[in-house]
Each structure stands twice: as structure tokens, then as C-alpha cells.
Scaffold this motif. Sequence first.
Motif, PDB file in Angstrom:
ATOM      1  N   ALA A  99     -23.070 -37.595 -10.816  1.00 47.23           N
ATOM      2  CA  ALA A  99     -21.767 -38.044 -10.317  1.00 47.23           C
ATOM      3  C   ALA A  99     -21.805 -39.509  -9.924  1.00 47.23           C
ATOM      4  CB  ALA A  99     -21.345 -37.193  -9.127  1.00 47.23           C
ATOM      5  N   ALA A 100     -20.792 -40.237 -10.279  1.00 44.39           N
ATOM      6  CA  ALA A 100     -20.679 -41.632  -9.850  1.00 44.39           C
ATOM      7  C   ALA A 100     -20.447 -41.661  -8.344  1.00 44.39           C
ATOM      8  CB  ALA A 100     -19.518 -42.310 -10.572  1.00 44.39           C
ATOM      9  N   GLU A 101     -21.124 -42.577  -7.691  1.00 45.76           N
ATOM     10  CA  GLU A 101     -21.059 -42.640  -6.240  1.00 45.76           C
ATOM     11  C   GLU A 101     -19.778 -43.328  -5.791  1.00 45.76           C
ATOM     12  OE1 GLU A 101     -24.345 -44.727  -4.680  1.00 45.76           O
ATOM     13  OE2 GLU A 101     -23.829 -44.375  -2.592  1.00 45.76           O
ATOM     14  N   LEU A 102     -19.101 -42.740  -4.814  1.00 42.63           N
ATOM     15  CA  LEU A 102     -17.898 -43.337  -4.265  1.00 42.63           C
ATOM     16  C   LEU A 102     -18.260 -44.200  -3.059  1.00 42.63           C
ATOM     17  CD1 LEU A 102     -15.397 -40.315  -4.293  1.00 42.63           C
ATOM     18  CD2 LEU A 102     -15.861 -41.973  -6.081  1.00 42.63           C
ATOM     19  N   LYS A 103     -17.583 -45.331  -2.964  1.00 38.36           N
ATOM     20  CA  LYS A 103     -17.730 -46.206  -1.801  1.00 38.36           C
ATOM     21  C   LYS A 103     -16.434 -46.145  -1.013  1.00 38.36           C
ATOM     22  CE  LYS A 103     -21.675 -48.078  -3.112  1.00 38.36           C
ATOM     23  NZ  LYS A 103     -22.913 -47.754  -2.408  1.00 38.36           N
ATOM     24  N   ASP A 104     -16.553 -46.163   0.308  1.00 38.44           N
ATOM     25  CA  ASP A 104     -15.379 -46.048   1.154  1.00 38.44           C
ATOM     26  C   ASP A 104     -15.398 -47.164   2.192  1.00 38.44           C
ATOM     27  OD1 ASP A 104     -14.047 -44.486   3.801  1.00 38.44           O
ATOM     28  OD2 ASP A 104     -13.094 -44.091   1.886  1.00 38.44           O
ATOM     29  N   THR A 162     -13.111 -49.220  -9.805  1.00 42.15           N
ATOM     30  CA  THR A 162     -12.017 -48.274 -10.033  1.00 42.15           C
ATOM     31  C   THR A 162     -11.662 -47.653  -8.690  1.00 42.15           C
ATOM     32  OG1 THR A 162     -12.815 -47.800 -12.251  1.00 42.15           O
ATOM     33  CG2 THR A 162     -11.291 -46.228 -11.275  1.00 42.15           C
ATOM     34  N   VAL A 218     -10.026 -45.050  -6.311  1.00 38.48           N
ATOM     35  CA  VAL A 218      -9.569 -43.664  -6.427  1.00 38.48           C
ATOM     36  C   VAL A 218      -8.713 -43.258  -5.235  1.00 38.48           C
ATOM     37  CG1 VAL A 218     -11.485 -42.949  -7.870  1.00 38.48           C
ATOM     38  CG2 VAL A 218     -11.698 -42.766  -5.400  1.00 38.48           C
ATOM     39  N   ARG A 219      -8.765 -44.039  -4.171  1.00 35.21           N
ATOM     40  CA  ARG A 219      -7.886 -43.741  -3.041  1.00 35.21           C
ATOM     41  C   ARG A 219      -7.578 -45.046  -2.340  1.00 35.21           C
ATOM     42  NH1 ARG A 219      -9.629 -40.034   2.098  1.00 35.21           N
ATOM     43  NH2 ARG A 219     -11.260 -41.622   2.195  1.00 35.21           N
ATOM     44  N   GLU A 234      -0.374 -42.867   0.947  1.00 28.61           N
ATOM     45  CA  GLU A 234      -1.256 -43.009  -0.212  1.00 28.61           C
ATOM     46  C   GLU A 234      -0.605 -43.912  -1.249  1.00 28.61           C
ATOM     47  OE1 GLU A 234      -4.155 -41.948   0.205  1.00 28.61           O
ATOM     48  OE2 GLU A 234      -3.662 -40.802   2.014  1.00 28.61           O
ATOM     49  N   VAL A 284      -2.495 -45.499  -3.897  1.00 28.41           N
ATOM     50  CA  VAL A 284      -3.510 -45.831  -4.900  1.00 28.41           C
ATOM     51  C   VAL A 284      -2.877 -46.161  -6.247  1.00 28.41           C
ATOM     52  CG1 VAL A 284      -3.896 -43.389  -5.466  1.00 28.41           C
ATOM     53  CG2 VAL A 284      -5.626 -45.071  -6.003  1.00 28.41           C
ATOM     54  N   ARG A 291      -3.646 -49.768  -8.020  1.00 30.95           N
ATOM     55  CA  ARG A 291      -4.306 -49.848  -9.329  1.00 30.95           C
ATOM     56  C   ARG A 291      -3.581 -50.787 -10.283  1.00 30.95           C
ATOM     57  NH1 ARG A 291      -6.426 -44.107 -11.670  1.00 30.95           N
ATOM     58  NH2 ARG A 291      -8.268 -43.900 -10.359  1.00 30.95           N
ATOM     59  N   THR A 299     -11.160 -46.258  -1.263  1.00 29.58           N
ATOM     60  CA  THR A 299     -12.301 -45.520  -1.805  1.00 29.58           C
ATOM     61  C   THR A 299     -12.374 -45.870  -3.276  1.00 29.58           C
ATOM     62  OG1 THR A 299     -11.843 -43.721  -0.249  1.00 29.58           O
ATOM     63  CG2 THR A 299     -13.371 -43.269  -2.040  1.00 29.58           C
ATOM     64  N   VAL A 332     -14.986 -46.631  -7.009  1.00 24.91           N
ATOM     65  CA  VAL A 332     -16.215 -46.421  -7.772  1.00 24.91           C
ATOM     66  C   VAL A 332     -16.677 -47.782  -8.267  1.00 24.91           C
ATOM     67  CG1 VAL A 332     -17.253 -45.322  -9.784  1.00 24.91           C
ATOM     68  CG2 VAL A 332     -15.434 -44.168  -8.512  1.00 24.91           C
ATOM     69  N   PRO A 333     -17.830 -48.234  -7.827  1.00 20.76           N
ATOM     70  CA  PRO A 333     -18.305 -49.535  -8.304  1.00 20.76           C
ATOM     71  C   PRO A 333     -18.602 -49.466  -9.794  1.00 20.76           C
ATOM     72  CG  PRO A 333     -19.569 -48.754  -6.401  1.00 20.76           C
ATOM     73  CD  PRO A 333     -18.743 -47.614  -6.887  1.00 20.76           C
TER      74      PRO A 333
END
Lengths: 462, 378
Positions: A66-71, A329, A331-332, A400, A402, A406, A452, A454-455
Amino acid sequence: MILSTAELRPKAQSAEGRSNKHPGENVLRKKFLMLALGLASVFSIAACTEKLESGTACPLLCPQQAAELKDTTIDAIVYDTTISGLPPIGAERYLMLASHGDTLETRAIVRFDTLPQTFTGGASTDSIIAKLDTAMLVVPIVKPDSAHRPKTAITIEAYNVDSIPADSGASTLPTDTVASVLATFFRPNRLLGSKTFAPESLLDTLRIPLQPDSVLDRVVGGKRLRVGFRLIAPAGQGYDLRIGTTSTSTPVTLRMIASKDTAAKPVLVTPLSSTPKDQSFLAGPLADYSIVLKGSSAGTNQLIAVGGVPSRRSLLRFNLPSRIVDSTTIVRASLLLTQTPNRRVAIKDSIFVFPTAVLAQSGTAITDVRTLLEFVGFAGQFGLDSLKMAPGDSGVRSFEIVSLVRTWRGTTAAVSPREVALRTTTEGQTPGQVDFFSIEAAPGLRPRLRLTYVPQTSFGLP
Amino acid sequence: MMSRNLLAAAAAVVALSSPAFAQANLSTQGYGFPTGQFSTRTWGTGGSLAELDPLSPINPASVALHPTRLVNFQIEPEFRTVSSANGTERTTTARYPNVFGALPIGGNMVVAFGASTLLDRTSTTVFNTTQFLNAKDSVPMSTRYRIDGAMADVRLALGYNAKSWLRLGVGAHAITGHNLVAITQSFNDSSFTSFEQSLVLGFSGAAASAGVQLVGKSFSAGLSARAGGDLKVSVEDTTLARAKVPTRFGASLAYTGIANSAIAIRTSKDNWSSLGDLGTNGLKGVDSWDSSIGADIAGPKMGSRILFLRGGFRTRTLPFQANGHDVTENSVTGGFGTTFANGRVLTDFATIYARRSADNVPANEHAWTLSIGIAVRP
């Protein structure tokens, strides 16, 4: 030998061919059928539907997939403000007719600047209107639900608020939308009619009878009929109604019956404004509108607001790091606003607040924030959802956004303004106002943006 | 200062590290499954005839066996079952691993041009995880990896009938192909938006091969070798990694003392470790032996044509490890073939049953593969 592929050499004539010289056609047909059968088998198997999905053996056979999410939560709002009086006068979807004592008082104005002077009689012939049997205002309203019915009867009065005749005082045509001027016309000698409604009689449509002679005078004289509605609620009880408008194709209608002949058709008149003269773009919306006589709320720089009377919209402007917006990318994206209670009026009546995109380019093209806030999207555009809240509530609200954030990827602020507008779905129709702390408030209460993402990774290499 | 240095180091680690991608089975780890570059006929014998069979693009010397122009095409659907502690699942993969044409050009020489699959990476993996965003916040996430494509070996080969007992051949190889990699991650939480990333990995490389066949009265032997050149993987104009095309050498020995029949053994060594630099740090290619034994026997006659019956056994180590362990494959094969249309069409069928496992990996895999080959003399 098998390895020489000798079987692929052409034979002069096969034994099979020689022995079947005369039934050669049958032999060829059999060979063709065999070949066709073979090809059909090949293509049938080739057409087998692939079923590639697997995953039961994960993570054993597919670790770290899974790609790691950054928050992160950042103070990304660099500017915020609230503009009062939006939507502009005449653009309301419903007219707010409110009476809340000294807290809030509004009136609804409907213009019938053109009145017909003929009617269709029993023999389908047109006749001049010389008298009126009845005159009535048919008023569509938003039917109140059981929680919003008045406790006792209410009265709606209709006044002649035209600036003519001569006893209009200081009113002149250029000021015919000014609330303070129009307020002077709500006096007994201009009363056209009234009706008291019991709570259970507040359905989809109200009918308010008018003095036939007063209306006939306008018709015969070729004058305008401009009606001002006033709501009278019982003492100590505030109440408000939403009246249909030309914007929603459910306007107030003037209904006149010019003959006792039952075959005569009633004359129906829909709102129309003829002023400002020769400016139909400005005159059109003024066919019906609301004015505020009492209770306009004032803002502070510690707060931004939506809804209220006059209705408000707020603008928030962002400064986001390019390394996140353009290189990841998202996502939130949650716009975090802290609501503070507004206990002026209708504190428990929930309203829907929604974020929306600013569709106009700010900066050199448009510098006026009021103008920017007139060019905003509608509810649900860009997939932006609304939140339900009551004016008396408090706490952190998360909008929200997002799908809007985007769209900022890979574009400059000039192309995609880093701005969000806040509106309510019932702006100008209901008195409730929702307040949030602005960037001028204490640090822990200011608007923030939670992202949140995805790098970027060099995925694909095993 | 120290905390900034630590942050910079952590950022560098995050930037350099990429997830090691693997598929949820034993056979398509790394850059994928080596189909073997066998013809259907050779598959039927377990691969033992690979160095001798002109329909297999292994030994360029075997090209000289084509007496006439020819076009060959093959399809091979694989029906795979993977069992692990989490359960069993089945997949179906359609492959088209071999296509080429051959043309005699006079002077006892034949030229052949075609493409075969070196490594097939087609697969789709779907699984659920929970992402922890911070000490208090987490979100369930579903990830779907789809990889389509293969690394292909495009060969131009020249075979020469030097003597009645000697054939020579050389080949030039272009390693091409692509992997379309698409990742979709979706969330049940409506405040999160799903996203998809995709890219196309392109391969380019070169290699050369040479081979020889010796034909005796009762025995035939074939030897070939491929020398790998540079190989790179790139995305559009950007090269991501470089490595070497795996070298290979192989030998087959067949007993042909029985009319229209052959009993053969073969062994081959592939230098898959040369692909280790073509991926992330976690990619490990394994140098492996591929050995087989089989037979191609003339069977009953159908009218005037002979039905050839084949069978074989094969064992090999797959090129890429699973969970850090070598994967071994053992397969049993069978097949048959015959001609049609007055010898103009050669049709072969083969069935391969393979079992794959790795030591200390609590998962196993077995697969049925059907191979159908058609060679046509236009």
C-alpha cells in the motif's frame, strides 16, 4: 525424422488424395472441416475471459504494497472576509417575510407594473374592465413542517408601496428599493387587504383578498400596483415565512374577477418590474424582493459568517505549498472551521452550509470581493458536500473540499483561484446565521486546512 | 541543527525507498513468469527438445531445419490456483508467448523473425489495509494493483545447413515490451477520494545468440548460448534502471533411433541475477537451472497422417524469489500433434501441470496450462 519437420514438405499427392480421386470433394471437405474445427478450438480457448484478480496470499507474497499516506494540518488560509447582501436584492429564490419583534423585521415587495385593462367575457370576447367583483393575491409559500408552524394565528397584510400617488412623501423613483423609504408606505391609508391564518391553514398557497376599488383604480388609471407584505406575529412569538418568487417560477399572482358571469375568465397577473427604465437586466430581478427594516446584524473581524439578514457569503483564500498541491496526490482536504453560537434568531433551525468554488479570476481582473462572491458555484458543484448546522451550535466543522483542491494541481492561482466561498442553501430565505472564527481569532480557533496525500513514488519497479 | 539533519535523512530515506512490488502468487514475482520460449511441440516433451526444435526460438541453428516458408502462432492460457493460510484463489491468464515466421533464402540458409515472451508480468492484486495517519486517526483502504504486459524477446535468426550432420545459427535479439502498471486506492470513508496512478514501463535491450546442431544416425545434439547486452527500463524518456539481459546456455541430447520419434533430455542455465539491478533494492534474481526429460513418439495413424504423442517432466527454479526464498517449479507435460491440409498446417496441443513452492513460505501454487500451436506454410 520428426526433427526435420518433414511433415511440412508438400507432398506430390497424398495416398489419401489418390484413393479418393473421385470423391475428392468429400476428402477436401473433411480436411476443411477438421481445419476449421481446429481453428475454432484455438479461438474458443483464446477467447477465455481472463480472471486476474488475486490477493488472498497478501501480505505473505506481496509485502509493503500500500502507498503510504501522509497527513498534515496547516494554517493555509491567508485571507478571509464576509460580505453582506449576497445574493443581491431580487436574486432571492424565496422572499423572507419575518417578524421577530425588535430582533428582526423584513418585508416582501412584489411589483405588478403592468395591469391588463381587459378581460375575456362569457362569450370569449374581450371587454374593458369597468369593475372588479374580487381581487386577490395568490401567494405560494414554502409549507412549514410541523416543527415550524406558529403556535397561534398570524396575520399577513398587503400595502400599496408604489411611490405614486402624491402622498408618497420623499420617495422618488431612484430610491424605490431603499428599505427606509419603502418602510414609510406601510401605513393604514395604504392598506390593500389582510388575512389572518390559523396555524393549520398554512399550506402551500395563501389567498389574501384585496379591496377591489383600490385595485380597480390602478387598473383603470393605467397605474402600477406594487404590493408590500407585512407579517404580524403574536406578541412574544417570532415567525417567518418563505414566499415564492419569479426565480423559482412560483411567484405571487394577482387574480381579478371582473364580472359576476361565471363564464368570464379571471384575469391573472404575474409580477413585472419596469424600473429602472430601459434597463431590463436590472429591472427584471426587481419584480419581487425582500427588504430588511430591523435587525441587520453587524459582523466583527474575529468572525466570518454565512446566512443571516441580509444574507452573507464568506471568502477564504489559501496559500498552499506547491510541493503538496503539485507533486502529490491529495486524497483528503478538510477545511476546519470553528463555529461559535449565534443566538440572535432561529438558533435551533438547522441550515445547510456548503463550500463552493470561486469561478472568477481574482487579482488584476477582479479586485472587488463582493463581485468575486457573486461568481461562485452552486451547491454540490465539484462534488462539494454541505453540512447541516444550527446557528446556536458550536464546535469544529470539517468541510471536505478535496475535489476542488485537486483541480488546483498543475495550475497557477490565476487560472484556478485558491479560494473557497461559503454559502447557505437558503440564503436570503431564512434568518438564521452561522458564525465561524476567522483568521483574526485566537490561534487555536482559526480556520485550518487538513491535507492527506500520497507522496510521489517510483512505483512499478519490482 | 541535529533535528534538521535527522529530518533531512528521514526524508531521503522516504524518497529513496519504494515499495517492493510483488503479486499474490509464487510465479509472477519480480518482473514476472518466464514462459520458457518453447513451442507447443517442445512443451509436450517437457522442454527437452528445445535446443533441437525449429519451432522454439531457443537455438538459432534449428532455424535451418525449416524446409519452406512458415508462420507459427501459439496461445497458452494458464489456470492457476494459489493456496495460503488465508485461503485459495484461482486466476486465469491468457498468454500468446510465441509467434514467428521463417523463410529459406537460398544457399542452405533460412532466416526467421519472431517474438516470444521472456517474462510475463500480467497480474492483478487486490487487498485491504488500514492506514494510520497519526496516533488517533486511521482509515481503511483498498488497494488494487494491475500490471499488464511482458518483457519480450524479438529475434532475427539465421540458420545454415553446413553439412548434412551440422547446422549452425546466429541470432540478434532485441529485448522490448512494456508493463502497464496501474494502482488504484479507494476508501470507504467518504471524506477520502480514491485515486489512481499509472505508468508504462518500457524495456529496451539487446542480446546475441549462437547455436549448433549435430545430427547423427541415432543421436542428435543441440547447444546454444545467449550473451546478454545492456537492458534498461524507462518511463517515457527517463531511464529508471539499468541491468544486463540474462545470459543463457543450454544443451539437448535426443535419441532418434526409433523412426519418427525422439527421446530427449535437456538442461539450461539462465543468469536471472543480472536483472537484480533493474528493480528496487529488494529485487533479487536467481541464477537457475532448467532441466527436463521427454519424448515425442510417432503414434497411431489417422488416415495418412501420423499422430505424434508427447510427454515429459521438467524441473526448474523460477527467476525471482518469493518472500526471500527461491521458488521451485516441477511440471508434468503431455501433448500431441499432427498435420492437416496436405502437410501445410501443423497443429500441436500440449497440457502442462506445474506445481510451485518455496521453502519456508506457507503457500503453494499449481497451474494447468494449455498450449496450442499452429504452424502454417502459406
